[in-house]
Design an enzyme around this catalytic site. Structure first.
Site, PDB file in Angstrom:
ATOM      1  N   GLU A  34      -1.966  -3.820   0.306  1.00 55.93           N
ATOM      2  CA  GLU A  34      -2.752  -3.838  -0.994  1.00 55.93           C
ATOM      3  C   GLU A  34      -4.022  -4.869  -0.692  1.00 55.93           C
ATOM      4  O   GLU A  34      -5.114  -4.474  -1.135  1.00 55.93           O
ATOM      5  CB  GLU A  34      -2.036  -4.088  -2.046  1.00 55.93           C
ATOM      6  N   GLU A  54       6.846   0.892  -1.428  1.00 56.11           N
ATOM      7  CA  GLU A  54       7.394   0.408  -2.720  1.00 56.11           C
ATOM      8  C   GLU A  54       8.341   1.275  -3.245  1.00 56.11           C
ATOM      9  O   GLU A  54       9.364   1.078  -4.013  1.00 56.11           O
ATOM     10  CB  GLU A  54       6.235   0.116  -3.670  1.00 56.11           C
TER      11      GLU A  54
END
Ligand code: ADP
Length: 645
Positions: A34, A54
């Protein structure tokens, strides 16, 4: 939280008016990727691994990942990466457009060189938050299709569904609103308890690697032998899978089978299985050489033998005796048994310390779980070697003590028993299965039993003297409540999918679509009438409580007996080998979530003098009396109790 929160940092990096490149040397997973997505360019070493995993921890990429990745690589590719959480290689990431360049030398040097070369060029098109999300023309139908696939696959897990929702937002909303949605969805996941269960499941996989035995032998004070030559005895379904699993690690394997026809078939099938698996896994090193033989004498030079003949004690004893005389002194002798006494096998060999159980799950080259069973005489070295070998094969190895059924099958017994009792009392196979499938099991007990064959358990019960000629067909056997229903199904020739009929009916032998069978309903009604049982309507809640709490209760007995070192061991076994939904952590974690007091109360309520499995375990009572400490504290609690008792 350590350091500055990621989202403002990401926005700040993206807004910089000088070009910023991420240099990825090793792994960029989750927050790492990210952060890299905030940069204007991404350069990676060819060995780098990237991904947004995730979802596997019950979350979504909550620092803008769900909104940025689709804007970079398009909705379709981002859906795949984010809903599966899979890791991708640098080469694949380059192809997908996640990376701008890949290098075999230093990524930082290249990144510096790279930003110099683009200095002064406009950055607008490099700021992902400002870009539209590239979508195929029929976005809605794509998202609907992916959503239904994900719902089916995830069996009640919330995170994959939330990921699809976040990506729908990326496809249809401006970035700022998409981020709002991402935050909202993340909050729901955080509060669901599933994230905690998945993190626990992830953690328990690590805990079981750090095994310890009641003798004091542990992963860090025992030495494993490195095996390069092994043998497998018996080439049925299990043996074949084990041969492939061993060969995939580069170990050369002598594969022995006495039945000529089986040997011929295995020599044809096994190399093909190996080739397929090796191709699928893109092995870095060549697989081990497999040689086939009908002669046990040919295993004399190997370092480790795994016996996988029929699950019959007398036969296994004979094979172990024979192996002990054929093999070099020091050879490790392992049995792939699903529940027989390892110590009895050890007793007929010259070195009982070198005998352990290696309980694989079918198909053995695919299933992750391996129970490594130590007997009272197994040496730390033998356990360490089997655990190490499991690790090399990519398995989750769990060291367990020697008792009938070890951990997995011992707990399964009361669970199956309750399912049968529920049929006697008025439930149908479908009702029971649906309750369990709704809970998250891939298959309910009866569908599962049809798949694996009803005769497996029948044979075991016959050997235990619970059924067979001369045994009266009553509802009590060996002093306990017993359901003869599964035996009667077998006697009627209904062995499951392979005969086209079992608890369900199928299109024909080998058919896969399970349909309710009126024959079964009549059979159950007749059975109830014969035994004076009146069918009552049974709630889904009762089905779940009786099946799951019986299984959990046996888990407490297992902890008390020190057959498993801790709750994580049991949970890893159930998640990796028995289809327990990962987002529910495992049976012992689930017990903690439900509340130990409630489990105890329900067990007491369902308890019956003839059904010892429902009698609440002493450990459960003690934990409740101690104020129900959380699952993470049980191991310590048990060890303390053991010292004091
Ligand atoms: P599964 O692996 O699915 O449990 P089986 O129990 O049918 O399947 O496989 C056991 C295999 O072991 C059979 O192929 C049988 O011929 C073989 N076998 C039995 N006794 C011996 C022995 N003494 N030596 C080698 N192979 C044996």
């Amino acid at each position: 939280m350590l350091g500055p929160p990621l989202v403002p940092m990401i926005h700040a990096i993206e807004a910089v008016d000088k070009p910023v490149a991420a240099a990825i040397e090793g792994v960029a997973l989750g927050g790492g990727l990210e952060l890299a997505l905030a940069c204007h360019y991404r350069i990676a070493h060819s060995k780098a691994v990237l991904g947004l995993p995730e979802v596997t921890l019950g979350l979504l990429p909550g620092a803008g990942g769900s909104q940025r990745l689709p804007r970079l690589i398009g909705l379709t590719a981002a859906l795949d990466l984010i809903t599966t959480g899979r890791h991708v290689s640098a080469a694949e990431a380059l192809k997908l457009g996640v990376l701008d360049q890949v290098t075999d030398s230093n990524a930082v040097d290249l990144a510096v060189e790279f930003v110099r070369s683009v200095a002064g060029q406009p950055l607008d098109s490099r700021r992902l938050s400002t870009l539209p999300c590239p979508c195929p023309p029929d976005v809605d139908s794509l998202l609907d299709k992916v959503m239904s696939k994900v719902r089916q696959r995830s069996r009640g897990a919330l995170a994959p569904v939330a990921c699809v929702r976040a990506l729908r937002a990326a496809a249809s909303l401006p970035y700022a609103q998409g981020m709002e949605k991402e935050r909202e969805l993340m909050a729901t996941l955080f509060n669901s308890g599933q994230a905690r269960a998945l993190q626990y499941a992830f953690f328990s996989q690590r805990v079981v690697g750090k095994w310890s035995l009641p003798s004091g032998a542990r992963w860090d004070n025992s030495t494993a032998r490195i095996i390069s030559k092994a043998a497998v005895i018996g080439l049925g379904t299990m043996g074949r899978g084990i041969v492939v699993a061993l060969a995939l690690t580069g170990i050369s394997v002598v594969a022995v089978e006495t039945q000529e026809k089986q040997l011929a078939e295995a020599s044809r099938v096994v190399p093909a299985m190996l080739q397929r698996e090796a191709g699928r896994r893109r092995l870095a090193t060549p697989p081990g050489v497999i040689s086939f033989s009908s002669n046990l004498q040919d295993v004399s030079e190997v370092e480790l033998v795994i016996e996988a003949v029929f699950e019959v004690m007398s036969l296994k004893l004979q094979v172990f005796k024979h192996l002990s005389s054929v093999c070099r002194p020091g050879t490790l002798l392992c049995s792939n048994t699903s529940g027989l006494d390892i110590d009895q096998l050890a007793a007929v060999t010259q070195s009982p310390g070198l005998v352990v159980g290696m309980h694989f799950f079918a198909p053995a080259h695919v299933m992750k779980l391996l129970e490594v069973v130590y007997g009272p005489r197994s040496s730390p070295e033998a356990v360490a070697t089997a655990m190490q070998l499991g690790k090399r094969m990519g398995k989750v190895g769990v060291a367990v003590g020697n008792c009938p059924g070890f951990v997995g099958n011992r707990m399964l017994k009361p669970y199956l028993e309750q399912a049968n009792f529920l049929l006697e009392e008025g439930a149908t196979p479908r009702q029971v299965d649906e309750a369990l499938e709704e809970f998250g099991f891939p298959m309910g007990v009866f569908r599962m039993s049809d798949l694996s064959g009803l005769d497996v358990g029948w044979r075991i019960r016959k050997e235990a003297g619970l059924t067979g000629p001369g045994v009266e067909s009553t509802r009590t056997r060996q002093g306990r409540r017993y359901s003869p229903l599964p035996d009667q199904m077998c006697e009627a020739g209904r062995l499951g999918q392979k005969t086209g009929k079992g608890w369900y009916q199928y299109d024909g032998p080998g058919g896969r679509v399970a349909r309710s069978d009126p024959w079964v309903h009549i059979f159950l009604e007749t059975y109830r009438a014969e035994h004076g049982l009146v069918a009552r309507s049974i709630t889904l809640e009762e089905i779940l409580e009786r099946c799951l709490y019986a299984l959990i209760n046996e888990g407490f007995n297992i902890l008390q007996d020190a057959v498993a070192a801790g709750p994580e061991d049991i949970d890893a076994i159930y998640v990796f080998g028995y289809g327990w939904p990962r987002h529910r952590g495992g049976p012992m974690f689930h017990a903690d979530q439900v509340g130990l007091g409630r489990i105890l109360q329900r067990l007491n309520q369902h308890s019956h003098p003839d059904v010892p499995h429902l009698k609440p375990s002493t450990l459960l009572r003690r934990l409740v009396a101690a104020g129900s400490p959380p699952v993470q504290k049980w191991r310590e609690f048990i060890n303390k109790e053991r010292v004091h008792s």
